[in-house]
Design a protein around this motif. Structure first.
Motif, short mmCIF file in Angstrom:
data_model
loop_
_atom_site.label_atom_id
_atom_site.label_comp_id
_atom_site.label_asym_id
_atom_site.label_seq_id
_atom_site.Cartn_x
_atom_site.Cartn_y
_atom_site.Cartn_z
N GLN A 2 0.84 -1.20 0.00
CA GLN A 2 0.00 0.00 0.00
C GLN A 2 0.88 1.25 0.00
N ASP A 48 -2.74 -0.26 -4.55
CA ASP A 48 -3.64 0.08 -3.44
C ASP A 48 -3.16 1.40 -2.84
N ARG A 72 -6.45 1.46 -7.37
CA ARG A 72 -7.59 1.61 -6.46
C ARG A 72 -7.26 2.72 -5.47
N LYS A 74 -8.41 5.12 -2.28
CA LYS A 74 -9.30 5.45 -1.16
C LYS A 74 -8.89 6.83 -0.66
#
Length: 424
Positions: A2, A48, A72, A74
């Motif tokens: 990540q 991520d 992706r 967030k």
């Protein structure tokens, strides 16, 4: 793996562009800088991504969930700027192992991440930092190192008291238990560095050295360094879209990208490295050269010269000279505009940022201009001038000082009375 991208700061030193957006949304070669960073992470195998943004959510509005470019994303909102430590702590519940933390302008992440991981595997250190030599250690976080082990970070040490000449680069490989160390630190603007120091005191923390050119954005003129590096790295070969309309009498030389819908008229010269964005028009006998970046829907009229400059979407100019300048989207420049970019004494150019006189370190610097501002005909700007958004500069004006946003600025001329001289 990540990665956490820091993009919540106010970027106040990036004025005039920081009024409207985060500095990482400045576009180069058709994309916001933070998108280049996200795509670079993808190349390194990190898909991520958590982006920490401000309450205005401008990053999220621009990038969406990242699916359009294969990652992706967030988003976490940092409601108030309380330093890097507070920002990183806000993502704790989303982290499931070792992770990367980086600034939004790390567009070369795919080159650095393999080095961090290699050091991690060799030393088994769960915290790895990146160091780079600097001639001005008093303005950076400086590493105190024994061999290749980090003992501490000293933030902006006094001149003569620097532990080394090695600055910490804005990319970190951190362990999942970093949060536990930060919780032992009193929260303040530099608690992130204090948590690293606490970890380094108790557990081995390694550093890798690099001599890569890693420009970062702090002031608006820093975009020129990043543009230069990116144009050199990203333009491997010239590309002229089949959907463009380039006159056979135009001259295209050097490495140049010309996107769909571009129209280049007779006798125009494009001398690369340059990027010409979609639906841009370049008029007769104009010159665009040397690390110029033109985003989409830019209009360069006839008999103009643009060099080493960055013009964002929808900027229009007629004849004139724009050098070492950056102009934000929607601004319009009348005929005969000239941006002076070199001092008479050829010295370094100073300008004012947040009420403080700053030496830019640049010997060539033109005008920095915000969104939707307008120049009348024959406007001249002195080197290093900053002009805010939604301002109007009157015809024939000479701009010798910064102009705030939403201002009308003009030079007041005295009326000249002409009389015939009577002969005796």
């Amino acid at each position: 793996m990540q990665a956490v991208i820091l993009a919540a700061g106010s970027s106040s030193r990036f004025w005039p562009w920081s009024e409207k957006k985060h500095k990482s949304l400045f576009r180069i070669m058709g994309k916001p800088l933070i998108q280049w960073t996200a795509e670079s992470l993808k190349k390194a195998g990190v898909k991520d991504i958590i982006i920490i943004q401000s309450p205005r959510r401008d990053i999220e509005n621009e990038l969406g969930d990242g699916s359009s470019f294969g990652v992706r994303i967030k988003y976490v909102v940092q409601e108030e700027a309380k330093g890097m430590g507070n920002a990183v702590m806000s993502v704790q519940k989303y982290i499931n192992g070792n992770f990367f933390v980086m600034n939004a302008d790390n567009f070369d992440a795919e080159k650095l991440i393999p080095l961090l991981l290699k050091k991690h595997k060799e030393t088994r250190s769960n915290m790895v930092l990146i160091g780079k030599k600097t001639d001005t250690p008093w303005i950076f976080g400086i590493l105190n190192i024994e061999k290749d082990r980090v003992m501490s970070i000293v933030e902006k040490p006094l001149k003569g008291e620097e532990p080394s000449d090695i600055m910490v680069v804005g990319m970190y490989f951190l362990p999942a238990d970093f949060f536990a160390y930060h919780e032992r630190i009193k929260l303040h603007m530099y608690s992130f560095e204090d948590a690293i120091n606490l970890y380094a005191k108790e557990k081995e923390t390694s550093v890798i050295m690099t001599d890569m050119d890693i420009p970062s954005i702090k002031y608006p003129w820093d975009v020129f360094k990043i543009s230069k590096v990116m144009l050199d790295e990203k333009i491997k070969d010239s590309y002229i879209s089949k959907k463009s309309d380039v006159s056979p009498k135009a001259i295209i030389k050097g490495k140049v990208i010309i996107e769909d819908g571009v129209k280049i008229y007779e006798n125009a010269i494009i001398s690369g490295p340059c990027y010409i964005g979609e639906n841009t028009i370049i008029g007769n006998n104009s010159i665009v050269r040397d690390y110029t970046n033109l985003e989409d829907n830019v209009l360069i009229g006839a008999l103009a010269e643009v060099t080493r400059s960055n013009l964002q979407s929808g900027v229009n100019m007629h004849s004139g000279y724009i050098g070492d300048s950056a102009i934000d989207k929607g601004s319009k420049l009348g005929a005969g505009v000239v941006s002076a970019n070199i001092k008479i004494d050829r010295g370094e150019i100073k300008t004012e940022v947040k009420g403080e006189k700053i030496n830019t370190g640049e010997k060539s610097l033109g005008v920095i201009m915000g969104e939707n501002s307008f120049f009348g005909v024959s406007v001249s700007t002195m080197p290093g001038i900053l002009i805010g958004s939604n301002s109007v500069i009157g015809p024939g004006s000479i701009v010798e000082e910064n102009v705030d946003s939403n201002m009308l600025y003009y030079t007041e001329f005295k009326k000249v009375i002409k009389e015939n001289k009577k002969s005796e």
